[in-house]
Design an enzyme around this catalytic site. Structure first.
Site, PDB file in Angstrom:
ATOM      1  N   CYS A 175       0.829  -1.206   0.000  1.00  0.00           N
ATOM      2  CA  CYS A 175       0.000   0.000   0.000  1.00  0.00           C
ATOM      3  C   CYS A 175       0.864   1.258   0.000  1.00  0.00           C
ATOM      4  CB  CYS A 175      -0.965  -0.002   1.182  1.00  0.00           C
ATOM      5  SG  CYS A 175      -0.182  -0.070   2.804  1.00  0.00           S
ATOM      6  N   HIS A 209      -1.926   1.025   6.984  1.00  0.00           N
ATOM      7  CA  HIS A 209      -2.478   1.069   5.635  1.00  0.00           C
ATOM      8  C   HIS A 209      -2.608   2.517   5.181  1.00  0.00           C
ATOM      9  CE1 HIS A 209      -4.261  -0.839   2.190  1.00  0.00           C
ATOM     10  NE2 HIS A 209      -5.330  -0.058   2.242  1.00  0.00           N
ATOM     11  N   HIS A 249      -6.281   2.351  -3.420  1.00  0.00           N
ATOM     12  CA  HIS A 249      -5.270   1.709  -2.572  1.00  0.00           C
ATOM     13  C   HIS A 249      -4.984   0.288  -3.037  1.00  0.00           C
ATOM     14  CE1 HIS A 249      -8.282  -0.648   0.069  1.00  0.00           C
ATOM     15  NE2 HIS A 249      -8.985  -0.052  -0.867  1.00  0.00           N
TER      16      HIS A 249
END
Length: 259
Positions: free
Chosen positions: A167, A218, A230
């Site tokens: 990510c 994240h 993402h």
């Protein structure tokens, strides 16, 4: 990699003062015009195995390319490219100048890399009407660049990457295409930039998630309307999700702005 302060980038874009932890991206080496994403992924993985921080992306014409490097000059990038050609790791290549904005100033390549080693000849660039507002809105450019990754199966660093790096690697790749280097991990990225609340998010801001600010795990790129792009997990496709989704609403730790 050599670090450069984003002074000239700010002059070109009309942005605010540079933020600590950011640097201007230098010249980069770009390889390929692959019709199949797996070919770009394979080359990126081979470069990663050599310790080269490479990433692949989808261009405006639907083809995939691999980009890597942060060189202080075109000559330095060419020297490295020639070495990699000599080693048989890459074929044809293109030296991308600093601050090149993906999809706006990129030389269009129309074929797969030929078997002959060397540079891809540059084609005349078509003049496009300039929009001062868009040229200055680097956040909007970052958001539109991120959207071009949607649907691509993404693995940052192939099998060598640690869990949780995809990510942040994706966010780093998008910002690199926009001419700015950001830190490598989501936790480091969270510490850089100006804090932005959910109600004030704009295109191109990074949005972070975790159980606390000390355990960010994240990150995504905000693209408007409570949506963000993402890399959900290792090997999964890049996708668009909503901040309103139950999981993300609970884990949302804030946004950061870098332009």
């Amino acid at each position: 990699m050599t670090v450069f302060v984003v002074a000239s980038l700010l002059v070109a874009t009309g942005c605010a003062a540079p933020l600590t932890g950011l640097s201007r991206a230098g010249h980069a080496i770009q390889v390929g015009a692959f019709s199949e994403v797996r070919n770009a992924e394979r080359l990126a993985a081979q470069l990663q195995a050599r310790g080269i921080e490479a990433f692949y992306f989808k261009r405006d014409n639907g083809l995939y390319a691999v980009r890597f490097g942060d060189f202080p000059s075109k000559q330095a990038a060419q020297r490295e490219a020639r070495k990699l050609v000599s080693d048989g790791l890459i074929g044809t290549y293109f030296i991308a100048p600093p601050q090149e904005i993906s999809g706006r100033r990129e030389t269009v390549l129309k074929r797969e890399p030929a078997a002959t080693m060397g540079r891809i000849p540059e084609e005349p660039r078509k003049k496009r009407p300039e929009s001062p507002d868009i040229e200055k809105d680097m956040g909007m450019i970052a958001a539109r660049t991120a959207e071009r990754f949607v649907g691509i199966p993404y693995r940052w660093g192939g099998n060598t990457v640690v869990d949780g790096m995809d990510c942040s690697g994706f966010a780093r790749a998008v910002y690199n295409l926009c001419g700015v280097n950001i830190p490598r991990t989501s936790r480091e990225q969270f510490k850089v930039g100006d804090p932005v609340g959910r109600d004030a998010l704009k295109d191109g801001d990074l949005v972070f998630f975790g159980s606390s600010e000390e355990s960010i795990n994240h990150v995504g790129i905000y693209v408007g309307d409570n949506r963000f792009v993402h890399a959900p997990r290792r090997g999964d496709d890049i996708k668009v999700s909503s901040l309103d989704e139950n999981y993300f609403a609970k884990k949302f730790m804030g946004g950061r702005r870098y332009f």
